[in-house]
Write a protein that holds these residues in place. Sequence first.
Motif, PDB file in Angstrom:
ATOM      1  N   THR A  23       0.821  -1.208   0.000  1.00  0.00           N
ATOM      2  CA  THR A  23       0.000   0.000   0.000  1.00  0.00           C
ATOM      3  C   THR A  23       0.858   1.261   0.000  1.00  0.00           C
ATOM      4  O   THR A  23       2.054   1.219   0.328  1.00  0.00           O
ATOM      5  N   VAL A  24       0.215   2.367  -0.326  1.00  0.00           N
ATOM      6  CA  VAL A  24       0.904   3.661  -0.292  1.00  0.00           C
ATOM      7  C   VAL A  24       1.419   3.971   1.119  1.00  0.00           C
ATOM      8  O   VAL A  24       2.586   4.360   1.269  1.00  0.00           O
ATOM      9  N   PRO A  25       0.604   3.802   2.172  1.00  0.00           N
ATOM     10  CA  PRO A  25       1.142   4.084   3.522  1.00  0.00           C
ATOM     11  C   PRO A  25       2.351   3.202   3.871  1.00  0.00           C
ATOM     12  O   PRO A  25       3.290   3.664   4.509  1.00  0.00           O
ATOM     13  N   TRP A  26       2.315   1.945   3.455  1.00  0.00           N
ATOM     14  CA  TRP A  26       3.444   1.041   3.711  1.00  0.00           C
ATOM     15  C   TRP A  26       4.711   1.582   3.062  1.00  0.00           C
ATOM     16  O   TRP A  26       5.767   1.659   3.687  1.00  0.00           O
ATOM     17  N   LEU A  27       4.608   1.954   1.773  1.00  0.00           N
ATOM     18  CA  LEU A  27       5.765   2.468   1.045  1.00  0.00           C
ATOM     19  C   LEU A  27       6.231   3.798   1.622  1.00  0.00           C
ATOM     20  O   LEU A  27       7.435   4.003   1.826  1.00  0.00           O
ATOM     21  N   ARG A  30       8.202   3.301   4.912  1.00  0.00           N
ATOM     22  CA  ARG A  30       9.521   2.695   4.739  1.00  0.00           C
ATOM     23  C   ARG A  30      10.483   3.549   3.920  1.00  0.00           C
ATOM     24  O   ARG A  30      11.686   3.457   4.081  1.00  0.00           O
ATOM     25  N   ALA A  31       9.940   4.387   3.029  1.00  0.00           N
ATOM     26  CA  ALA A  31      10.790   5.243   2.194  1.00  0.00           C
ATOM     27  C   ALA A  31      11.052   6.603   2.833  1.00  0.00           C
ATOM     28  O   ALA A  31      11.834   7.394   2.304  1.00  0.00           O
ATOM     29  N   GLY A  32      10.397   6.884   3.949  1.00  0.00           N
ATOM     30  CA  GLY A  32      10.626   8.159   4.634  1.00  0.00           C
ATOM     31  C   GLY A  32       9.978   9.348   3.942  1.00  0.00           C
ATOM     32  O   GLY A  32      10.501  10.456   3.978  1.00  0.00           O
ATOM     33  N   ILE A  33       8.829   9.103   3.305  1.00  0.00           N
ATOM     34  CA  ILE A  33       8.078  10.145   2.609  1.00  0.00           C
ATOM     35  C   ILE A  33       6.701  10.195   3.275  1.00  0.00           C
ATOM     36  O   ILE A  33       6.143   9.154   3.601  1.00  0.00           O
ATOM     37  N   THR A  34       6.150  11.379   3.445  1.00  0.00           N
ATOM     38  CA  THR A  34       4.810  11.424   4.021  1.00  0.00           C
ATOM     39  C   THR A  34       3.814  10.819   3.030  1.00  0.00           C
ATOM     40  O   THR A  34       4.023  10.865   1.819  1.00  0.00           O
ATOM     41  N   VAL A  35       2.741  10.278   3.566  1.00  0.00           N
ATOM     42  CA  VAL A  35       1.706   9.684   2.709  1.00  0.00           C
ATOM     43  C   VAL A  35       1.167  10.735   1.749  1.00  0.00           C
ATOM     44  O   VAL A  35       1.009  10.483   0.551  1.00  0.00           O
ATOM     45  N   LYS A  36       0.895  11.924   2.258  1.00  0.00           N
ATOM     46  CA  LYS A  36       0.343  12.997   1.428  1.00  0.00           C
ATOM     47  C   LYS A  36       1.288  13.348   0.277  1.00  0.00           C
ATOM     48  O   LYS A  36       0.859  13.501  -0.871  1.00  0.00           O
ATOM     49  N   ALA A  37       2.579  13.473   0.573  1.00  0.00           N
ATOM     50  CA  ALA A  37       3.559  13.800  -0.470  1.00  0.00           C
ATOM     51  C   ALA A  37       3.668  12.672  -1.487  1.00  0.00           C
ATOM     52  O   ALA A  37       3.718  12.918  -2.699  1.00  0.00           O
ATOM     53  N   ASP A  47       6.990  16.418  -8.314  1.00  0.00           N
ATOM     54  CA  ASP A  47       8.117  15.628  -8.803  1.00  0.00           C
ATOM     55  C   ASP A  47       8.676  14.724  -7.721  1.00  0.00           C
ATOM     56  O   ASP A  47       8.725  15.103  -6.540  1.00  0.00           O
ATOM     57  N   PHE A  48       9.123  13.544  -8.121  1.00  0.00           N
ATOM     58  CA  PHE A  48       9.924  12.696  -7.250  1.00  0.00           C
ATOM     59  C   PHE A  48      11.341  13.245  -7.266  1.00  0.00           C
ATOM     60  O   PHE A  48      11.820  13.679  -8.300  1.00  0.00           O
ATOM     61  N   THR A  49      11.999  13.217  -6.126  1.00  0.00           N
ATOM     62  CA  THR A  49      13.420  13.582  -6.086  1.00  0.00           C
ATOM     63  C   THR A  49      14.251  12.324  -6.327  1.00  0.00           C
ATOM     64  O   THR A  49      13.733  11.198  -6.235  1.00  0.00           O
ATOM     65  N   VAL A  50      15.513  12.521  -6.605  1.00  0.00           N
ATOM     66  CA  VAL A  50      16.420  11.387  -6.758  1.00  0.00           C
ATOM     67  C   VAL A  50      16.453  10.588  -5.464  1.00  0.00           C
ATOM     68  O   VAL A  50      16.446   9.352  -5.481  1.00  0.00           O
ATOM     69  N   THR A  51      16.437  11.282  -4.340  1.00  0.00           N
ATOM     70  CA  THR A  51      16.428  10.618  -3.037  1.00  0.00           C
ATOM     71  C   THR A  51      15.164   9.784  -2.859  1.00  0.00           C
ATOM     72  O   THR A  51      15.225   8.652  -2.373  1.00  0.00           O
ATOM     73  N   ASP A  52      14.019  10.342  -3.267  1.00  0.00           N
ATOM     74  CA  ASP A  52      12.758   9.584  -3.200  1.00  0.00           C
ATOM     75  C   ASP A  52      12.868   8.297  -4.004  1.00  0.00           C
ATOM     76  O   ASP A  52      12.516   7.217  -3.524  1.00  0.00           O
ATOM     77  N   LEU A  53      13.328   8.420  -5.242  1.00  0.00           N
ATOM     78  CA  LEU A  53      13.394   7.259  -6.130  1.00  0.00           C
ATOM     79  C   LEU A  53      14.369   6.205  -5.612  1.00  0.00           C
ATOM     80  O   LEU A  53      14.090   5.014  -5.682  1.00  0.00           O
ATOM     81  N   ALA A  54      15.492   6.646  -5.054  1.00  0.00           N
ATOM     82  CA  ALA A  54      16.454   5.698  -4.494  1.00  0.00           C
ATOM     83  C   ALA A  54      15.846   4.966  -3.299  1.00  0.00           C
ATOM     84  O   ALA A  54      15.994   3.742  -3.169  1.00  0.00           O
TER      85      ALA A  54
END
Length: 74
Positions: A23-27, A30-37, A47-54
């Motif tokens: 699910t989105v909340p799970w990801l 674990r990826a350190g991104i807020t659900v809303k973002a 936009d996704f950042t390089v850090t987000d994608l990594a």
Amino acid sequence: MTTHVRRVVAESVVRELAHAGETVPWLADRAGITVKALQAKMASRRDFTVTDLAAIADVLGIPVSRLVPPSSER
């Protein structure tokens, strides 16, 4: 990031997340991104950042290259 690239990347993240069966909340957690973002990025509103994608690739256990279009499509 162009609109086309933003959309292709967002579609790739959505596809890979569905493939993982998570699910989105799970990801987001674990990826350190807020659900809303993450939701805004997956809807191509931000936009996704390089850090987000990594981080997303690491969480999903895939190479980052599966999330970005080949250079011929950019």
